[in-house]
Design a protein around this motif. Structure first.
Motif, PDB file in Angstrom:
ATOM      1  N   ILE A  54     -30.702 -47.883  67.147  1.00  0.00           N
ATOM      2  CA  ILE A  54     -29.814 -48.368  66.091  1.00  0.00           C
ATOM      3  C   ILE A  54     -30.038 -47.605  64.788  1.00  0.00           C
ATOM      4  O   ILE A  54     -29.175 -47.564  63.906  1.00  0.00           O
ATOM      5  CB  ILE A  54     -29.995 -49.887  65.884  1.00  0.00           C
ATOM      6  N   LEU A  55     -31.217 -46.941  64.665  1.00  0.00           N
ATOM      7  CA  LEU A  55     -31.527 -46.172  63.468  1.00  0.00           C
ATOM      8  C   LEU A  55     -31.085 -44.717  63.559  1.00  0.00           C
ATOM      9  O   LEU A  55     -31.188 -43.975  62.572  1.00  0.00           O
ATOM     10  CB  LEU A  55     -33.042 -46.220  63.198  1.00  0.00           C
ATOM     11  N   TYR A  56     -30.606 -44.287  64.734  1.00  0.00           N
ATOM     12  CA  TYR A  56     -30.303 -42.861  64.910  1.00  0.00           C
ATOM     13  C   TYR A  56     -29.213 -42.365  63.947  1.00  0.00           C
ATOM     14  O   TYR A  56     -29.385 -41.305  63.321  1.00  0.00           O
ATOM     15  CB  TYR A  56     -29.892 -42.570  66.356  1.00  0.00           C
ATOM     16  N   PRO A  57     -28.076 -43.057  63.809  1.00  0.00           N
ATOM     17  CA  PRO A  57     -27.077 -42.569  62.842  1.00  0.00           C
ATOM     18  C   PRO A  57     -27.636 -42.442  61.429  1.00  0.00           C
ATOM     19  O   PRO A  57     -27.325 -41.481  60.721  1.00  0.00           O
ATOM     20  CB  PRO A  57     -25.963 -43.624  62.924  1.00  0.00           C
ATOM     21  N   SER A  58     -28.485 -43.390  61.007  1.00  0.00           N
ATOM     22  CA  SER A  58     -29.070 -43.305  59.669  1.00  0.00           C
ATOM     23  C   SER A  58     -30.012 -42.113  59.555  1.00  0.00           C
ATOM     24  O   SER A  58     -30.050 -41.431  58.528  1.00  0.00           O
ATOM     25  CB  SER A  58     -29.824 -44.596  59.342  1.00  0.00           C
ATOM     26  N   LEU A  59     -30.781 -41.852  60.614  1.00  0.00           N
ATOM     27  CA  LEU A  59     -31.667 -40.687  60.616  1.00  0.00           C
ATOM     28  C   LEU A  59     -30.862 -39.405  60.420  1.00  0.00           C
ATOM     29  O   LEU A  59     -31.216 -38.560  59.583  1.00  0.00           O
ATOM     30  CB  LEU A  59     -32.448 -40.627  61.932  1.00  0.00           C
TER      31      LEU A  59
END
Length: 533
Positions: free
Chosen positions: A173-178
């Motif tokens: 779920i954090l991949y787009p933010s990364l």
């Protein structure tokens, strides 16, 4: 001087010029030497008489709508590019084969291409950079990707690897933010130092990957001199239905070599395609073909359950002391693409592409990627991307999918539904997935790792793997990147790195103090390129 002498002089000069150029620079000359001129045609095959001037009403008159040649030229040009990948955009690719060298048989996995000694399997491999854009430099500090497509007898197996054995995050779920934190600021259209370090320091699990990335391993000396690691955990299923968990290691037989940051900065300006050029020329010269040894680490069901840490955590390694490497075979690269766009830019990978004997594990990052990658390919290349020649499997395709844009294989008159009575595609219980129990519990948004140990493996790398000089280099590299962030972000970063080792935190702070301006007029802007290297 006679005409003949002049021509001989020109020929000699041209020959000397060609000798001083590398193979990649001479690609067009090589093509001319091996091919005869061809007649230009339209898309439909009609010969074209003039491709220099548009069709107009008189020499100064308007262009005519009936100039199909012009309309085709402009229309095709408008759509000759496809959307670049959201991540791993800059890259290159090569073809070769995997040869199984193991005698383990099917006791490890029923995947035939991995358990049949001397069996050769064609492969395509794409090397890339994680946060890159098309046109960026090959020598910027960044995670390198190594994606391998095995064209097996039972379908394609896509293995997605990075050159570091861990990743920044463990929850998808954090991949787009990364990715967003490492892309351009939407207002300034510049790399944002604050966004990059703000996200990374707010998530302490990124520390292990950061310590590796900013060490000497962060800038490989081209693609030949780096390893590949699956990072994700896969499941192997044997002929006896035994389950084990594995991580892939693709070990470079050329050895590991990195570029000094100062040299990397120079190369970024002189030859932004350094790694691509090196790979092309090495294979084209055809003397020593690059190769890698494919290995796995194996963990059985009981070891998985008794592990002191989550074995599916992509921010953690599996210690080789407990899980030694098992060699399966060798990858050899021996063919360059005949057209980069057709064979590499349209080369599509997805972890959803598995073969019997290899399955998905409970790895959350891996499970999310099976949707994300396939969906990205449908966006980039269209619904029927798997029918493109470079993506087609070797074995025949039979399913209920039909039609759509650019459909190349509509499976003739086969039934489009299942079950059916007319010799349509059918299934076989021989290829059913393995059965395994799931843990009971409440549906909730759980932290992927319960022990919250974000620093011990980074501490081991810093204290036991790096030499004293390499520790200083790590601190210096980190300080160069942190120096233009805001003070509160720097402070948070130093606190995180102090959990790895207080000496590392002290060294980072020391180098930061050396780089910070003492007066306002001393302040100079560091370029995006300098920060990344």
């Amino acid at each position: 001087m006679s005409t003949g002498s002049i021509q001989n002089t020109v020929s000699s000069s041209e020959a000397l010029f060609q000798l001083n150029r590398d193979v990649a620079a001479n690609q067009l000359q090589t093509y001319r030497s091996n091919n005869e001129p061809v007649l230009m045609t339209s898309l439909s095959g009609m010969p074209i008489g003039d491709k220099v001037y548009s069709l107009t009403a008189g020499s100064r008159g308007p262009i005519l709508l009936q100039d199909a040649c012009l309309l085709d030229e402009l229309g095709q040009f408008n759509e000759e590019k496809i959307p670049e990948r959201c991540s791993y955009a800059k890259g290159t690719g090569v073809f070769g084969f995997f040869q199984c060298t193991t005698d383990i048989g099917s006791t490890l996995t029923r995947a035939h291409f991995l358990n049949t000694r001397n069996k050769q399997t064609p492969i395509a491999i794409r090397f890339s950079r994680f946060s890159s854009e098309l046109g960026s430099s090959d020598t910027i500090r960044d995670i390198r990707g190594m994606a391998i497509k095995f064209y097996t007898d039972c379908g394609n197996f896509d293995l997605i690897c990075n050159h570091l054995p861990v990743f920044f995050i463990r929850d998808p779920i954090l991949y787009p933010s990364l990715v967003h934190s490492q892309k351009r600021n939407p207002v300034t259209n510049l790399f944002d130092y604050d966004a990059y370090w703000d996200f990374l320091t707010l998530r302490p699990e990124t520390t292990h990957c950061l310590v590796l990335l900013y060490s000497h391993r962060g800038i490989p000396n081209g693609y030949r001199y780096m390893n590949g690691y699956s990072v994700n955990t896969y499941k192997f299923l044997s002929d006896d239905d035994n389950i084990s968990y594995v991580r892939f290691h693709i070990k470079s037989n050329q050895g590991i070599s990195s570029i000094d940051p100062t040299k990397a900065l120079v190369l970024a300006g002189l030859d932004s395609d350094y790694a691509t050029r090196d790979l092309y020329n090495t294979i084209c010269i055809n003397k020593e073909l690059p190769s890698w040894t494919v290995c796995v680490q194996q963990m059985n069901e009981q070891e998985m359950k008794n592990s002191s840490y989550d074995p599916f955590d992509t921010t953690k390694i599996w210690p080789k002391t407990y899980y030694p490497l098992i060699a399966l075979g060798t990858i050899t690269l021996n063919r360059l693409p005949t057209n980069h766009f057709a064979e590499i830019e349209q080369l599509a990978f997805s972890p959803a592409n598995l073969v019997p004997g290899i399955e998905l594990s409970q790895d959350k990052m891996l499970q999310a990627r099976i949707f994300a990658y396939s969906d990205a390919q449908r966006y980039r290349l269209g619904k029927n991307y798997a029918q493109l020649p470079v993506n087609r499997p070797l074995n025949p395709i039979a399913n209920n999918h039909r039609n759509g844009s650019m459909c190349l294989n509509n499976q003739n008159g086969a039934p489009t539904y299942f079950p059916n009575s007319f010799h349509g595609a059918t299934t076989s219980y021989r290829f059913k997935e393995s059965i395994y129990p799931i843990e009971g519990g409440n549906i909730a948004r759980y932290e992927c790792s319960n022990e919250q140990d974000e620093f011990s493996q980074a501490k081991t790398f810093y204290r036991q793997i790096l030499s004293p000089d390499e520790r200083i280099m790590l601190a210096r590299n980190l300080s160069k990147s942190l120096v233009l962030t805001q003070q509160f972000i720097c402070k948070r970063a130093i606190e995180n790195f102090s959990n790895v080792d207080q000496d590392l935190a002290n060294d980072i702070e020391h180098f930061l103090n050396l780089q910070r301006p003492t007066k306002m007029e001393d302040c100079s802007v560091q370029t995006d390129l300098e920060r990344k290297i």
